[in-house]
Design an enzyme around this catalytic site. Sequence first.
Site, short mmCIF file in Angstrom:
data_model
loop_
_atom_site.label_atom_id
_atom_site.label_comp_id
_atom_site.label_asym_id
_atom_site.label_seq_id
_atom_site.Cartn_x
_atom_site.Cartn_y
_atom_site.Cartn_z
N HIS A 308 0.85 -1.18 0.00
CA HIS A 308 0.00 0.00 0.00
C HIS A 308 0.89 1.23 0.00
CE1 HIS A 308 -3.87 -1.94 0.52
NE2 HIS A 308 -3.43 -2.63 1.56
N CYS A 351 -0.32 2.74 -4.46
CA CYS A 351 -0.97 4.01 -4.78
C CYS A 351 -0.05 5.16 -4.39
CB CYS A 351 -2.29 4.13 -4.03
SG CYS A 351 -3.57 3.03 -4.64
#
Length: 470
Positions: A308, A351
């Site tokens: 992440h 991301c």
Amino acid sequence: MDFREILCKISEEIDREELTALKFLCLDHIPMRKQELINDTLKFFEILEEKVLLKKNNLFFLKELLYYICRIDLLTNLNTNITELEHQIRTKAQVSSYRVLLFNLSQEVAKFELKSFKFILRNKIPKCKLEDNMTLIDIFIEMEKRGILGEENLGTLKEVCDVIDKTLVKKIEDYESSRVERSIERVPVEIQYVEEMMTEQATTGDFPGEKVQDKAYKMNSRPRGYCLIINNNDFQRAREEKPEYKKLNDRKGTDVDAEALKNTFKELHFEIVTLQDRTAKQIHQDLQIFQNKNHKERDCFVCCILSHGDKGTIYGTDGQEVAIRDLTSYFSSSNCVSLAGKPKVFFIQACQGRTMQGGLTLYTDSEQERESLEVDTLLQNECIPDEADFLLGMATVENYLSYRHVTDGTWYIQSLCKNLKEGCPRGLDILDILTKVNAEVSQKIDSKNKGKQMPQPKYTLRKKLSFPIN
């Protein structure tokens, strides 16, 4: 004195204003959300230790910070040779020159000029955000949040300074000029091995006797280099320890990506090392281990991180942020001599923000895929050092989401592996391959939310980089 005693003694000498300055200089290493937890100098030191920026046997980062805030007295107490420290800062500074520029500007604007500064910015920042007690550092942070200030976005700042004090504009322009110079020249490393290695590369070409110093990187060692794959899947610890991270889901499908990368780079003659579910501290330690390896007999280093992330950072499985720039900087010429002049390649699947990219619908995904797409984010910063021979392949452009299919893997990594396998045997340059990856991924669409994704390579390569199979 003992290491802890030294830190305690220094903390007693640092006032609140100086602590604010230290925190600002570290913004590229310690995100704002983390800095909100810092209310005293000892807590600041604690977080520096967590980020592996402060260690018992390495006080360089601390000394660099004290130098910038002009606490020469504390440096003297640390038995620091100022001349030597200045030389180290010139060759391997860990605080970005951009942060130093802004800090120095903040020291030169008088209180009466600060009022004018706020007044001029009212057409860009709401009055309610420009409180009377705000310092110039506070204003810089607010400008960065609103996207009107950054390393490559100094226009608004120059406009304001042009009204306040034209000498400030000259300082900004000097910074811009030096930044351009740094981006096109290699960091000199005065070590005999590096000189020999560069001479060898300069006389090794595609054809016998051909000098191709500016054409292609040498790529004929076996193994070609290390390929480190850090694969973060299980984020249960982050969810348990940080309630605000309750939506930080496990990354289903990431093992498919890790396996694809392993198979691809094995075919490209790399020695594969895969590490699973690493905390932020462990990630730093992992990179330090590879920084300290001897890469003399190898031509390249590759690092793939699946996790992440947010703007300029990736997350450890404990929810702690790791600045991508910190990870790449371990392999700068001054920090990893045996990789000097050789390509350092990083592929980051994470991301880089919370925004969903829109776009025209080019085709409709199946219902199964629509239900199985996830994003690699929970909820600042050049990511590569200002020197040559780096390539950073990002799954998405800054501020945006990237997509991962829970059974098929991510759009970016799957396309990357496919195009490497197809393009490398044909002798395609890595930038040509990444252009094909951009084209493929940009055509995909999350039918449920109409979300799209555009990868982004960043690089300071000086030569053609390819991975021939033979």
